[in-house]
Design an enzyme around this catalytic site. Structure first.
Site, PDB file in Angstrom:
ATOM      1  N   ILE B 146      56.258  39.373  -7.167  1.00  0.00           N
ATOM      2  CA  ILE B 146      55.585  38.118  -7.520  1.00  0.00           C
ATOM      3  C   ILE B 146      54.933  38.182  -8.902  1.00  0.00           C
ATOM      4  O   ILE B 146      54.202  37.281  -9.276  1.00  0.00           O
ATOM      5  CB  ILE B 146      54.540  37.701  -6.458  1.00  0.00           C
ATOM      6  CG1 ILE B 146      53.462  38.745  -6.303  1.00  0.00           C
ATOM      7  CG2 ILE B 146      55.216  37.376  -5.149  1.00  0.00           C
ATOM      8  CD1 ILE B 146      52.327  38.273  -5.419  1.00  0.00           C
ATOM      9  N   GLU B 147      55.220  39.226  -9.662  1.00  0.00           N
ATOM     10  CA  GLU B 147      54.722  39.271 -11.036  1.00  0.00           C
ATOM     11  C   GLU B 147      55.900  39.098 -12.001  1.00  0.00           C
ATOM     12  O   GLU B 147      56.257  37.973 -12.337  1.00  0.00           O
ATOM     13  CB  GLU B 147      53.921  40.549 -11.274  1.00  0.00           C
ATOM     14  CG  GLU B 147      52.623  40.552 -10.436  1.00  0.00           C
ATOM     15  CD  GLU B 147      51.726  41.740 -10.709  1.00  0.00           C
ATOM     16  OE1 GLU B 147      51.689  42.230 -11.848  1.00  0.00           O
ATOM     17  OE2 GLU B 147      51.050  42.177  -9.754  1.00  0.00           O
TER      18      GLU B 147
END
Lengths: 432, 358
Positions: B146-147
């Site tokens: 999710i980065e």
């Protein structure tokens, strides 16, 4: 007979003219680079954080083992003293002198994870003042505290202190009070001239503090006023307190507590001159008789106001009663209420009012022989203002002004005399 | 005499007992590297020394430049949209506008980006301290789903397909092919230059009495005294690098366990790393989830003793009793006196894509 009166007067009044040694340990502030107000509402009175630091054996709360020991950091020695003008008035007598009002040498620190020491020595000060002659020393040399503490033996639930220490039944420390003259009359009151509730004790104490705000202290000590030669048994005590809301009740949260003390103490007894029917001197009895102290207290906080109150009852065995014809135990009670306020930035200004009340043992007029006089009710009203000097590193110098008006009765079987006195101090209070 | 002997006996008896009670079991905590010079503390607030440099990753001008290029290069992410600077933006005090950070495909992380500035002084990296070094930390977001949502293999392939990067890596490291460790070392080298050393506080600490206004001086005194800020925000970097539970999580359905997920030590439950206070005014909102919008909000939060009642709340969390005037002074100190004026750091601009290696 006047000797008895004088003796009693001295016993009651002596603690009031001997300044209470104060405790603030700038060595800790130096170790961390903290300002004094990190641990103190304003020195020497501890705030909640300082109380938790002390309870945790002079280790940061929650950070045990992550700081330097006293061997790795600055020399852990500190000094506290007050210098200034003290005045006393008991009409028609008025005196005033420029005094060094006590001197404390302190050393404290962590020796090893969860092992800490505290040493407080008050050196003898012979010269009572610069401009008044006097034979009595201003301060007697004494080892006020010398103890080793083992913290977190069973998490927060068991901490043990051994040696000479300020017992934890002192829910309000006279040694960390803003008042420089012994502030709490009931701590110092000793109907038979022996046991003083406010004194430090020698022995062993277990304490615990819990997240729910509950604290206990359980101790076995020698008792004050006793000596190794005449003390035949140990004293025990239990103190419990509960804080409601966040904090420890020192500067946040609301705290109530209760305590009980049971001791067996030798007594100061009069040695009579049978021929003249007068008391020649006091001597220690080799008999130990029971004594009790019990009471309750509360500490309530709102913003920077702290209201503290304590009530205590005491009972000393009749064996120590000066009135030889009396068959009554010495029962007495007392209380104090104190309101402290911290103002300006970083609590640089402290203002306080304090009321003390002590009701000594009640002797009916018939119990008092002709020519005898015994102490009666004590009422004392005190107020002070302190302003702290310093900067972001430390605020360790305080300008201190304190005033007390005090009355105490003397009862004979013929009259009730009211003795009035007032004393005031304007000092500079140093902690280095 | 008997009493003295008894006292000594008790003392001797308790020393090993206390030592035993105090000894912690060995826990799987990341090793503390030489960047943890300030670990034993607290120590006094002061000016920053030069950042610690690990011997196996010396600073060179070429490496720092390479690291800077990589730091601003979105091609390290899976879809070429996220760079380190996206969440650790110089325009936001090397953090994020938050409250938590937005990653690839618009996904929201559970925590906000901790500041990259002065991270060289952190003994452990990330809010939960799961990385022992900047080099180790730099690898993490690249493959966090999710980065940056990439993999190390794909990222290396991408970088290796850019001839100017290949040339630069060869010049800096003297070897080929490019490795993940080299990428991390270059980024870490650049991050060690993001050091803010010229705040009004620093000038004041060096002796310039005029560097702080009257109210800022009061704020500093409160910071180090009644406000008890420096009991955690201590030392030159205004951070103890340790982990504390402030009570921010008890109202959440599934609380973030913080440091506990790394150490499995119950004492670390919901505890998060103390961030530096340097340049704090540049990066609202605050706390690891961005719960508090302004510096004043954070101080009010602490003034009431922290957040929700948490059985594991740090024992240092106690209401402070600060007045409105004291809060204003503290805000003045934090928002202005802690803001760095270093041009080499404050003026860092993102490298435009057109100027990145091709």
């Amino acid at each position: 007979m006047k000797k008895i009166f004088t003796l009693l007067l001295v016993l009651v009044a002596l603690p009031l003219v001997i300044p209470a040694p104060g405790q603030a340990i700038p060595a800790f502030a130096r170790k961390y680079g903290f300002n004094c107000m990190m641990c103190h509402t304003a020195y020497p009175k501890l705030n909640d954080w300082g109380q938790r630091y002390r309870d945790n054996g002079y280790q940061l709360p929650g950070q045990t083992g992550k700081e330097k020991t006293m061997f790795d950091s600055h020399t852990p020695i500190a000094l506290r003293t007050s210098v200034g003008f003290n005045g006393y008035n008991a009409s028609p007598l008025t005196t005033g002198s420029f005094d060094l009002m006590g001197l404390d040498l302190l050393a404290a620190g962590v020796m090893h994870k969860n092992v800490s020491v505290l040493l407080i020595y008050t050196p003898r000060i012979d010269e009572p003042s610069a401009d008044a002659a006097g034979a009595e020393p201003l301060q007697l040399g004494a080892l006020e505290s010398a103890n080793i503490a083992f913290s977190n033996i069973i998490r927060n639930a068991l901490n043990v202190r051994v040696g000479r220490f300020e017992p934890a039944y002192h829910l309000f420390s006279s040694k960390r009070s803003f008042y420089l003259n012994a502030p709490y009359e009931i701590y110092e009151y000793r109907p038979n001239g022996t046991f003083a509730f406010g004194d430090n004790q020698t022995g062993i104490e277990a304490t615990g503090h819990f997240r729910m705000g509950f604290k206990y202290a359980l101790g076995i000590v020698n008792g004050t006023g006793a000596t190794a030669e005449n003390d035949k048994s140990k004293d025990v005590y239990l103190a419990l307190s509960q804080t409601i809301g966040p904090g420890d009740g020192q500067s946040a949260g609301q705290r109530v507590g209760a305590f009980a003390y049971y001791g067996n103490q030798p007594y100061a007894i009069p040695v009579w001159n049978a021929t003249a029917d007068t008391i020649m001197r006091l001597a220690w009895s080799d008999r130990s008789k029971p004594l009790y102290r019990y009471g309750a207290s509360g500490s309530f906080n709102w913003k920077t106001l702290n209201l503290t109150a304590m009530y205590m009852r005491g009972l000393d065995d009749k064996a120590g009663n000066f009135l030889e014809k009396s068959a009554k135990d010495c029962e007495f009670q007392g209380a104090f209420v104190e309101l402290d306020y911290g103002g300006l930035w970083n609590n640089r200004l402290i203002a306080s009012v304090l009321y003390n009340w002590v009701e000594p043992p009640s002797y009916g007029a018939k119990m008092i022989p002709d020519g005898y006089s015994v102490p009666g009710m004590i009422n004392a009203y005190s107020t002070l203002v302190r302003y702290y000097l310093g900067d972001w590193n430390a605020v360790n110098v305080a300008l201190h002004a304190e005033y007390t008006y005090r009355t105490h009765e003397h009862k004979s079987n013929k009259e009730l005399a009211l003795f009035k006195e007032s004393y005031y101090s304007m000092l500079v209070d140093f902690g280095f | 005499m008997g009493k003295i002997v008894a006292l000594l006996a008790v003392t001797v008896l308790f020393i090993p007992l206390a030592a035993l009670a105090g000894s912690d079991a060995v826990k799987p905590v990341p090793p503390i590297t030489q960047t943890s010079a300030l670990w034993l503390g607290p120590v006094k607030l002061g000016v920053l020394p030069a950042p610690p440099i690990p011997p196996d990753n010396p600073q060179t001008a070429r490496k720092i430049l390479l690291g800077k290029q990589l730091y601003f290069d979105t091609r390290l992410s899976r879809d070429n949209t996220i760079s380190c600077a996206t969440c650790h933006s110089p325009a936001m005090g090397w953090s994020d506008k938050g409250p938590t950070s937005k990653g690839i495909d618009g996904q929201m992380g559970g925590r906000r980006a901790p500041p990259a500035s002065n991270s060289a002084y952190n003994p452990l990296q990330f809010w939960d301290g799961r990385s022992p070094s900047l080099e180790d930390q730099a690898k993490g977001p690249i493959q966090n789903p999710i980065e940056m949502g990439n993999t190390h293999q794909v990222m290396i392939r991408t970088v290796s397909d850019i001839p100017e990067y290949v040339e630069e890596f060869r010049e800096v490291f003297g070897t080929s092919p490019i490795t993940v460790d080299q990428v991390a070392q270059a980024i870490a080298a650049f991050e060690r230059t993001i050091v803010t050393t010229d705040s009004p506080f620093d000038r004041f600490a060096k002796g310039d009495e005029t560097a702080l206004t009257c109210i800022e001086k009061k704020g500093l005194e409160i910071f180090n005294g009644k406000g008890r800020c420096s009991c955690c925000h201590w030392g030159p970097n205004f951070s103890d690098g340790r982990f504390h539970n402030l009570g921010t999580h008890m109202n959440m359905g599934k609380p973030d366990n913080g440091r506990y997920d790394i150490t499995k030590d119950p004492k670390d439950m919901r505890a998060f790393k103390t961030p530096t206070m340097r340049d704090v005014g540049l990066r609202p909102p605050y706390l690891h989830m961005g719960n508090e919008k302004t510096v004043e909000d954070v101080i009010v939060f602490y003034n009431k003793g922290g957040g929700f009642k948490d059985p594991n709340m740090d024992p240092m969390m106690i209401p402070l009793g600060l007045s409105k005037g004291e809060i204003r002074a503290l805000v003045a100190f934090l928002e202005h006196a802690m803001t760095s004026l270093n041009p080499e750091v404050a003026d860092v601009k993102p490298i435009p894509a057109s100027e990145l290696p091709k």
